[in-house]
Design an enzyme around this catalytic site. Sequence first.
Site, PDB file in Angstrom:
ATOM      1  N   PRO A  20       6.622 -93.612  34.069  1.00 62.24           N
ATOM      2  CA  PRO A  20       7.797 -93.231  34.840  1.00 62.24           C
ATOM      3  C   PRO A  20       7.536 -93.091  36.339  1.00 62.24           C
ATOM      4  CG  PRO A  20       6.923 -91.344  33.651  1.00 62.24           C
ATOM      5  CD  PRO A  20       6.187 -92.559  33.146  1.00 62.24           C
ATOM      6  N   ASN A  21       8.554 -93.518  37.083  1.00 65.04           N
ATOM      7  CA  ASN A  21       8.599 -93.427  38.549  1.00 65.04           C
ATOM      8  C   ASN A  21       7.721 -94.454  39.262  1.00 65.04           C
ATOM      9  OD1 ASN A  21      10.393 -91.096  38.607  1.00 65.04           O
ATOM     10  ND2 ASN A  21       8.681 -89.990  37.731  1.00 65.04           N
TER      11      ASN A  21
ATOM     12  N   ARG B  66       7.922 -94.142  47.010  1.00 68.04           N
ATOM     13  CA  ARG B  66       7.843 -92.755  46.570  1.00 68.04           C
ATOM     14  C   ARG B  66       6.571 -92.102  47.115  1.00 68.04           C
ATOM     15  NH1 ARG B  66       4.897 -92.005  40.855  1.00 68.04           N
ATOM     16  NH2 ARG B  66       5.296 -89.821  40.497  1.00 68.04           N
TER      17      ARG B  66
ATOM     18  N   TYR C 237       0.761 -92.016  47.214  1.00 67.47           N
ATOM     19  CA  TYR C 237       0.598 -93.228  46.406  1.00 67.47           C
ATOM     20  C   TYR C 237       0.464 -94.505  47.230  1.00 67.47           C
ATOM     21  CZ  TYR C 237       1.964 -90.024  42.695  1.00 67.47           C
ATOM     22  OH  TYR C 237       2.001 -88.960  41.826  1.00 67.47           O
TER      23      TYR C 237
ATOM     24  N   ASN D  17      -1.325 -96.854  33.369  1.00 68.26           N
ATOM     25  CA  ASN D  17      -1.056 -95.695  34.215  1.00 68.26           C
ATOM     26  C   ASN D  17       0.159 -95.010  33.602  1.00 68.26           C
ATOM     27  OD1 ASN D  17      -0.360 -93.774  36.060  1.00 68.26           O
ATOM     28  ND2 ASN D  17      -0.559 -95.121  37.855  1.00 68.26           N
TER      29      ASN D  17
ATOM     30  N   ALA E 271       3.424 -89.315  34.674  1.00 69.25           N
ATOM     31  CA  ALA E 271       3.477 -87.921  34.226  1.00 69.25           C
ATOM     32  C   ALA E 271       3.270 -87.770  32.714  1.00 69.25           C
ATOM     33  CB  ALA E 271       4.806 -87.300  34.645  1.00 69.25           C
TER      34      ALA E 271
ATOM     35  N   GLU F  51      -7.581 -96.076  31.528  1.00 67.14           N
ATOM     36  CA  GLU F  51      -6.537 -95.239  32.138  1.00 67.14           C
ATOM     37  C   GLU F  51      -6.712 -95.271  33.657  1.00 67.14           C
ATOM     38  OE1 GLU F  51      -6.863 -91.247  30.642  1.00 67.14           O
ATOM     39  OE2 GLU F  51      -5.591 -90.394  32.211  1.00 67.14           O
TER      40      GLU F  51
ATOM     41  N   HIS G 119      -5.168 -93.899  37.470  1.00 64.40           N
ATOM     42  CA  HIS G 119      -4.287 -93.104  38.332  1.00 64.40           C
ATOM     43  C   HIS G 119      -4.543 -93.506  39.773  1.00 64.40           C
ATOM     44  CE1 HIS G 119      -3.145 -90.759  34.929  1.00 64.40           C
ATOM     45  NE2 HIS G 119      -4.423 -90.663  34.615  1.00 64.40           N
TER      46      HIS G 119
ATOM     47  N   ARG H 190      -5.313 -82.484  42.764  1.00 66.08           N
ATOM     48  CA  ARG H 190      -3.908 -82.091  42.858  1.00 66.08           C
ATOM     49  C   ARG H 190      -3.639 -80.857  41.980  1.00 66.08           C
ATOM     50  NH1 ARG H 190      -0.322 -87.300  42.207  1.00 66.08           N
ATOM     51  NH2 ARG H 190       1.226 -85.834  43.048  1.00 66.08           N
TER      52      ARG H 190
END
Length: 141
Positions: free
Chosen positions: A9-10, A17, A22, A71, A74, A95, A97, A104
């Site tokens: 998502p996103n 964004r 990012y 990725n 969330a 995986e 990110h 964070r």
Amino acid sequence: MTIFILNGPNLNLLGKRQPEIYGHETLDDVARLCTEAAGARPVRLLQTNWEGQMIDWIHEARTEAAGIVINPGAWTHTSVAILDALNAYEGPVIEVHISNVHKREAFRHHSYVSLRADGVIAGLGIQGYALAVQRIGALLG
Ligand code: DQA
């Protein structure tokens, strides 16, 4: 067989964004980098904001994908269902990110997906995707 590059998502808003976190590059840039990194092997980059769609693609990967770069956005931190789907997949899983999740908020420090992933890359920007594709290639031999 194809390498699936799955985005949660996103990530359709990548480049627009929170660019301070990012970056300014887009998912099209990710697709270009992954294609280059894969050499002769085909890649299929997909993105969804719907968890069920992501699970369906992971199921499809069981017969269609030589490896998965994911990725999960969330869902990394929330989704046992995506972990279960990945546990039903037999090929290599990396995986990725874009940001360094460990630098964070505390809720980003735990990943359900890491319980299945063969490797985890965080904080290398979109270059992490290319490195993940290279690693899948190395694991496949
Ligand atoms: C992310 C990190 C996640 O915590 C976040 O929810 C994202 C993107 C990353 O690529 O850095 O959506 O997976």
